[in-house]
Design a protein around this motif. Sequence first.
Motif, PDB file in Angstrom:
ATOM      1  N   ASP A   8       0.853  -1.188   0.000  1.00  0.00           N
ATOM      2  CA  ASP A   8       0.000   0.000   0.000  1.00  0.00           C
ATOM      3  C   ASP A   8       0.893   1.244   0.000  1.00  0.00           C
ATOM      4  O   ASP A   8       1.546   1.550   0.994  1.00  0.00           O
ATOM      5  CB  ASP A   8      -0.919  -0.006   1.228  1.00  0.00           C
ATOM      6  CG  ASP A   8      -2.019   1.049   1.145  1.00  0.00           C
ATOM      7  OD1 ASP A   8      -2.046   1.799   0.148  1.00  0.00           O
ATOM      8  OD2 ASP A   8      -2.848   1.112   2.073  1.00  0.00           O
ATOM      9  N   ILE A   9       0.937   1.919  -1.147  1.00  0.00           N
ATOM     10  CA  ILE A   9       1.726   3.143  -1.301  1.00  0.00           C
ATOM     11  C   ILE A   9       0.761   4.303  -1.487  1.00  0.00           C
ATOM     12  O   ILE A   9      -0.109   4.259  -2.353  1.00  0.00           O
ATOM     13  CB  ILE A   9       2.671   3.054  -2.518  1.00  0.00           C
ATOM     14  CG1 ILE A   9       3.648   1.879  -2.376  1.00  0.00           C
ATOM     15  CG2 ILE A   9       3.437   4.356  -2.719  1.00  0.00           C
ATOM     16  CD1 ILE A   9       4.498   1.637  -3.610  1.00  0.00           C
ATOM     17  N   MET A  54      12.459   1.538  -6.682  1.00  0.00           N
ATOM     18  CA  MET A  54      13.742   1.686  -5.986  1.00  0.00           C
ATOM     19  C   MET A  54      13.535   2.375  -4.638  1.00  0.00           C
ATOM     20  O   MET A  54      14.193   2.044  -3.647  1.00  0.00           O
ATOM     21  CB  MET A  54      14.707   2.511  -6.840  1.00  0.00           C
ATOM     22  CG  MET A  54      15.207   1.795  -8.082  1.00  0.00           C
ATOM     23  SD  MET A  54      16.461   0.572  -7.709  1.00  0.00           S
ATOM     24  CE  MET A  54      17.176   0.341  -9.332  1.00  0.00           C
ATOM     25  N   ALA A  55      12.605   3.330  -4.589  1.00  0.00           N
ATOM     26  CA  ALA A  55      12.295   4.002  -3.324  1.00  0.00           C
ATOM     27  C   ALA A  55      11.710   3.011  -2.330  1.00  0.00           C
ATOM     28  O   ALA A  55      12.045   3.026  -1.137  1.00  0.00           O
ATOM     29  CB  ALA A  55      11.322   5.155  -3.569  1.00  0.00           C
ATOM     30  N   LEU A  71       3.637   3.904   3.285  1.00  0.00           N
ATOM     31  CA  LEU A  71       4.532   2.999   2.565  1.00  0.00           C
ATOM     32  C   LEU A  71       4.535   1.696   3.353  1.00  0.00           C
ATOM     33  O   LEU A  71       5.445   1.412   4.130  1.00  0.00           O
ATOM     34  CB  LEU A  71       5.937   3.595   2.459  1.00  0.00           C
ATOM     35  CG  LEU A  71       6.874   3.027   1.381  1.00  0.00           C
ATOM     36  CD1 LEU A  71       6.280   3.242  -0.008  1.00  0.00           C
ATOM     37  CD2 LEU A  71       8.245   3.670   1.466  1.00  0.00           C
ATOM     38  N   VAL A  72       3.486   0.918   3.160  1.00  0.00           N
ATOM     39  CA  VAL A  72       3.230  -0.256   4.002  1.00  0.00           C
ATOM     40  C   VAL A  72       3.345  -1.521   3.174  1.00  0.00           C
ATOM     41  O   VAL A  72       2.753  -1.642   2.096  1.00  0.00           O
ATOM     42  CB  VAL A  72       1.828  -0.168   4.637  1.00  0.00           C
ATOM     43  CG1 VAL A  72       1.516  -1.433   5.424  1.00  0.00           C
ATOM     44  CG2 VAL A  72       1.729   1.054   5.543  1.00  0.00           C
ATOM     45  N   PHE A  73       4.114  -2.481   3.708  1.00  0.00           N
ATOM     46  CA  PHE A  73       4.238  -3.794   3.075  1.00  0.00           C
ATOM     47  C   PHE A  73       3.899  -4.869   4.090  1.00  0.00           C
ATOM     48  O   PHE A  73       4.495  -4.927   5.170  1.00  0.00           O
ATOM     49  CB  PHE A  73       5.668  -4.005   2.554  1.00  0.00           C
ATOM     50  CG  PHE A  73       5.914  -5.424   2.086  1.00  0.00           C
ATOM     51  CD1 PHE A  73       5.420  -5.859   0.869  1.00  0.00           C
ATOM     52  CD2 PHE A  73       6.614  -6.324   2.886  1.00  0.00           C
ATOM     53  CE1 PHE A  73       5.618  -7.166   0.445  1.00  0.00           C
ATOM     54  CE2 PHE A  73       6.832  -7.625   2.469  1.00  0.00           C
ATOM     55  CZ  PHE A  73       6.331  -8.049   1.247  1.00  0.00           C
ATOM     56  N   LEU A  78       7.239   0.683   6.247  1.00  0.00           N
ATOM     57  CA  LEU A  78       8.652   0.685   5.872  1.00  0.00           C
ATOM     58  C   LEU A  78       9.341   2.005   6.209  1.00  0.00           C
ATOM     59  O   LEU A  78      10.570   2.089   6.151  1.00  0.00           O
ATOM     60  CB  LEU A  78       8.796   0.393   4.377  1.00  0.00           C
ATOM     61  CG  LEU A  78       8.304  -0.982   3.914  1.00  0.00           C
ATOM     62  CD1 LEU A  78       8.527  -1.151   2.409  1.00  0.00           C
ATOM     63  CD2 LEU A  78       8.979  -2.111   4.677  1.00  0.00           C
ATOM     64  N   GLN A  79       8.561   3.030   6.557  1.00  0.00           N
ATOM     65  CA  GLN A  79       9.157   4.321   6.916  1.00  0.00           C
ATOM     66  C   GLN A  79       9.542   4.401   8.386  1.00  0.00           C
ATOM     67  O   GLN A  79      10.399   5.207   8.751  1.00  0.00           O
ATOM     68  CB  GLN A  79       8.186   5.463   6.595  1.00  0.00           C
ATOM     69  CG  GLN A  79       7.880   5.614   5.116  1.00  0.00           C
ATOM     70  CD  GLN A  79       7.025   6.822   4.854  1.00  0.00           C
ATOM     71  OE1 GLN A  79       7.513   7.872   4.435  1.00  0.00           O
ATOM     72  NE2 GLN A  79       5.724   6.698   5.079  1.00  0.00           N
TER      73      GLN A  79
END
Length: 331
Positions: A8-9, A54-55, A71-73, A78-79
Amino acid sequence: MAQPVLLDIENLSVTFGRGARAFRAVDGISLQLKQGGVLAVVGESGSGKSVTMMALMGLLPDSAAIRADKLVFDGRDLQTISARDKRKIIGKDISMIFQDAMTSLNPSFTVQMQIGEVLKTHLGLRGAAVKQRILELLELVEIPDAKNRLNVYPHQLSGGMSQRVMIAMALACEPKLLIADEPTTALDVTVQAQIMDLLHRLQLEKQMAMVLITHDLGLVAENARDVAVMYAGQVVETNTVPEVFQTPAHPYTEALLQAIPELAVGQSRLHSLPGVVPSQYDRPTGCLLSPRCPYHEARCDAPPPWQPSAHGYVRCIHSSLPVRQIFGAKA
């Protein structure tokens, strides 16, 4: 039963440089991918496809400023997680096949050493277990005579074989998400088909989610379910594959389709948009496509809204226009 969201970006931006020389290469990207799904990210060279991924992977240089609302995986932000925890995810649960295997593989190390490093770092394998797993991976990606390929160097492999080694490295830890960045670059047509068939089969067998970065709409039609179309660092349209091909909602998506030779049979010339993609110094204040768009009007000089379309979203005020004529027939 609907699959849960794996990636989820939301509102991701990547800026290089500072002050007056700062350039936003990725501008407000929002993407979602469910477990086991395949998302194609489409756009011409320089549109920001690779930089976006890449980000996500944390592979951009320190000169890149990365900002995102989300920025969730796999439920993890991830941040905010520690660098140590992120290293446990990147390369293991998220892996990437890079554009050109011939330059991405390290010329100084053998196939065995390069795949073995992944297995030792992320799975803790040692000794005979490493060699056994490498052989399994090489056979999985259909490399013939796998035993005799262990100690060869990249320059001793063909382009297709090098790409298969890259795929083996990416699959070594059975990732939940595989990012395939132009996986058929520099390969001849028959090898391209073999590589894509291999990726498609492995994605189904392993039930991996996959992001396919490409500018080839033929690959999109055959291998993806959902599409995100990028232009000048922005996502301009998201939709399912059938909807994108049958009823494109954004003029840029329409132009991409009109430039496919197979779909332009009977036309004297392929359709093309006038002008070029805006650079750092000549970006329009409104819609980034407006200087080249055949549907341009005065209200396009304001930033277009990100609004729903049929089964997806589009960044365009013209998405509600009457159905357009494409390839001589109504979409």
